[in-house]
Design a protein around this motif. Sequence first.
Motif, short mmCIF file in Angstrom:
data_model
loop_
_atom_site.label_atom_id
_atom_site.label_comp_id
_atom_site.label_asym_id
_atom_site.label_seq_id
_atom_site.Cartn_x
_atom_site.Cartn_y
_atom_site.Cartn_z
N ASP A 99 0.82 -1.21 0.00
CA ASP A 99 0.00 0.00 0.00
C ASP A 99 0.86 1.26 0.00
O ASP A 99 0.56 2.22 -0.70
N VAL A 100 1.92 1.28 0.78
CA VAL A 100 2.81 2.45 0.82
C VAL A 100 3.43 2.67 -0.55
O VAL A 100 3.52 3.81 -1.02
N ARG A 101 3.83 1.61 -1.20
CA ARG A 101 4.39 1.76 -2.55
C ARG A 101 3.34 2.33 -3.51
O ARG A 101 3.62 3.29 -4.24
N ARG A 102 2.14 1.75 -3.51
CA ARG A 102 1.10 2.15 -4.45
C ARG A 102 0.63 3.59 -4.20
O ARG A 102 0.44 4.36 -5.14
N LEU A 103 0.47 3.96 -2.94
CA LEU A 103 -0.12 5.26 -2.60
C LEU A 103 0.90 6.39 -2.48
O LEU A 103 0.53 7.56 -2.57
N PHE A 104 2.18 6.05 -2.30
CA PHE A 104 3.16 7.07 -1.97
C PHE A 104 4.44 6.93 -2.78
O PHE A 104 4.74 7.77 -3.63
N LEU A 105 5.19 5.88 -2.54
CA LEU A 105 6.54 5.76 -3.11
C LEU A 105 6.56 5.70 -4.63
O LEU A 105 7.43 6.32 -5.26
N ASP A 106 5.63 4.95 -5.23
CA ASP A 106 5.62 4.82 -6.69
C ASP A 106 5.28 6.13 -7.40
O ASP A 106 5.50 6.26 -8.60
#
Length: 154
Positions: A119-126
Amino acid sequence: MATPRLSDLENEAWQGFLYAHDRIWREIEAGLGPLGVSMAEYSVLSLLGRAGRSGMRMSELARDRLMSTGGLTRLADRLERRGLIERRRAAGDGRGYVAVLTADGRNLLRKAWKQQHADVRRLFLDRLDDDDLRDLTRIWSRLDPENDEQAGLR
């Protein structure tokens, strides 16, 4: 005496931070929901997971979670009743308590980490490139209260 207003740029930056935080927090919490873990519970389990099998003193957990000791004790009571953590007397001095993950707690944490990291990757890092991430890292460092003394803000 009139309260100074925020400039348009200041207001846009502040509101953007609040909106992004709230949206990302809610979506990450929703992702953890099927596992039966709140964000507060997840953050404690995650800290204990990083601490390893030796666990962490309850006072350190409260400090690192920015919680009162009473609030952390209530949260730890819930996690202990669910069989996810156990508390033991601190070996060094016997005065305090150390919290450690149980086998069930470690299993749940592995699932929660997988969900939360996705979720952190999808919503923020990516959505950010390396320059953005370096900028944010620099900004978060400047906002760290431990840097206030060095900057003469205390």
